[in-house]
Write an enzyme that holds these catalytic residues in place. Structure first.
Site, PDB file in Angstrom:
ATOM      1  N   GLY A 116       0.782  -1.238   0.000  1.00 10.76           N
ATOM      2  CA  GLY A 116       0.000   0.000   0.000  1.00 10.76           C
ATOM      3  C   GLY A 116       0.810   1.283   0.000  1.00 10.76           C
ATOM      4  N   GLU A 129       3.793   4.372   6.261  1.00 12.01           N
ATOM      5  CA  GLU A 129       2.530   3.647   6.107  1.00 12.01           C
ATOM      6  C   GLU A 129       1.581   4.413   5.200  1.00 12.01           C
ATOM      7  OE1 GLU A 129       0.961   1.130   6.191  1.00 12.01           O
ATOM      8  OE2 GLU A 129       1.153  -0.085   7.995  1.00 12.01           O
ATOM      9  N   ASP A 130       0.769   3.680   4.449  1.00  8.53           N
ATOM     10  CA  ASP A 130      -0.279   4.315   3.650  1.00  8.53           C
ATOM     11  C   ASP A 130      -1.379   4.833   4.558  1.00  8.53           C
ATOM     12  OD1 ASP A 130      -0.968   1.735   4.426  1.00  8.53           O
ATOM     13  OD2 ASP A 130      -1.622   1.071   2.451  1.00  8.53           O
ATOM     14  N   ASP A 149      -5.268   2.445  10.702  1.00  9.44           N
ATOM     15  CA  ASP A 149      -6.697   2.248  10.970  1.00  9.44           C
ATOM     16  C   ASP A 149      -6.825   1.822  12.439  1.00  9.44           C
ATOM     17  OD1 ASP A 149      -9.409   1.611  10.606  1.00  9.44           O
ATOM     18  OD2 ASP A 149      -9.048  -0.163   9.419  1.00  9.44           O
ATOM     19  N   LYS A 155      -7.042   7.225  10.578  1.00 10.42           N
ATOM     20  CA  LYS A 155      -8.463   7.251  10.955  1.00 10.42           C
ATOM     21  C   LYS A 155      -8.509   7.430  12.466  1.00 10.42           C
ATOM     22  CE  LYS A 155      -9.825   3.999   7.274  1.00 10.42           C
ATOM     23  NZ  LYS A 155     -10.255   2.601   7.000  1.00 10.42           N
ATOM     24  N   PHE A 203     -14.004   2.849   4.245  1.00 14.75           N
ATOM     25  CA  PHE A 203     -13.045   2.072   3.452  1.00 14.75           C
ATOM     26  C   PHE A 203     -12.713   2.830   2.173  1.00 14.75           C
ATOM     27  CE2 PHE A 203     -11.796  -1.131   0.321  1.00 14.75           C
ATOM     28  CZ  PHE A 203     -10.735  -1.699   1.007  1.00 14.75           C
ATOM     29  N   ASP A 219      -5.717  -0.698  -1.979  1.00 16.01           N
ATOM     30  CA  ASP A 219      -6.457  -1.631  -2.831  1.00 16.01           C
ATOM     31  C   ASP A 219      -7.743  -2.138  -2.212  1.00 16.01           C
ATOM     32  OD1 ASP A 219      -5.107  -3.234  -0.796  1.00 16.01           O
ATOM     33  OD2 ASP A 219      -5.741  -4.959  -1.967  1.00 16.01           O
ATOM     34  N   ARG A 235      -4.938   0.238  -6.763  1.00 18.98           N
ATOM     35  CA  ARG A 235      -3.706   0.879  -6.259  1.00 18.98           C
ATOM     36  C   ARG A 235      -3.167   1.959  -7.191  1.00 18.98           C
ATOM     37  NH1 ARG A 235      -2.037  -2.323  -1.986  1.00 18.98           N
ATOM     38  NH2 ARG A 235      -2.251  -4.568  -2.199  1.00 18.98           N
TER      39      ARG A 235
END
Ligand code: 5GP
Ligand code: MG
Length: 187
Positions: free
Chosen positions: A52, A106-107, A110, A138, A159, A166, A172
């Site tokens: 990611g 990190e992408d 969560d 988040k 989401f 993805d 992506r």
């Protein structure tokens, strides 16, 4: 002009964050890193968490003007559109972090399960210091104690896909970010 909707497998997603806004957030994160690492005694490691984070890592690293190493590893926790809570190390670290400062790239953070596991792994492998840099956070879902040192943007707990992220391996490549749209018809 960006497409307003994309369809991946059985789900539709609507445009949420345009690439220009992501780039502004990346400029700001890069400026903070350039300030914090300008006088670093040894080059830090940028750890690209595959898959990611590839787009974020490449956009970020080309804005950094201090010496650094790039390593990657692959973890997986998501199945479909939700976190399984179980983190798997799918591909190990591509080099040594012993005695080095590691900046996790990190992408998205969560639940934070991945970050907690990753920080443990890096400490176990002898990292001298670990920082966390995430494109997206988040905050309504993240309740762990590990500090997010660099955050591009905060988003609500929905989401999303695009910009490296993805849905079952598709999506992506899109430069903008899209959010799940359950009301949009999927042909
Ligand atoms: P966590 O362990 O913090 O719950 O989740 C971390 C990983 O799950 C992220 O690095 C990312 O790969 C994936 N993830 C979390 N939220 C989303 C999301 O909204 N969309 C996508 N595509 N992946 C997500
Ligand atoms: Mg990730």
């Amino acid at each position: 002009m960006s497409t307003k909707h994309i369809v991946l497998h059985d789900k539709a997603f609507r445009l949420m964050i345009e690439n220009s806004r992501l780039e502004e957030a990346i400029d700001s994160v890069a400026a903070q890193l350039n300030r914090d690492f300008a006088d670093a005694p040894t080059p830090p490691v940028l750890l690209c968490v595959l898959t990611g984070s590839i787009m974020f890592t490449s956009e970020l690293m080309k804005r950094l003007d201090f010496n650094l190493e790039v390593l990657s590893m692959k973890l997986s926790s998501y199945q479909g559109t939700s976190s399984t809570g179980e983190i798997k190390e799918v591909m190990g670290l591509t080099g040594s972090v012993e005695g080095k400062t590691v900046i996790i790239i990190e992408d998205i953070v969560d639940t934070g399960n991945t970050i907690v596991e990753l920080v443990d792994i890096l400490k176990e492998r002898g990292a001298a210091d670990v920082k966390v840099c995430t494109m997206l956070l988040k905050p309504e879902v993240y309740h762990k104690s590990i500090k997010m040192d660099y955050v591009g943007m905060e988003i609500p707990p929905a989401f999303i896909v695009g910009f490296g992220l993805d849905y079952n391996e598709l999506g992506r490549n899109y430069p903008d970010i899209y959010v799940l749209d359950p009301d949009y018809p999927v042909k």
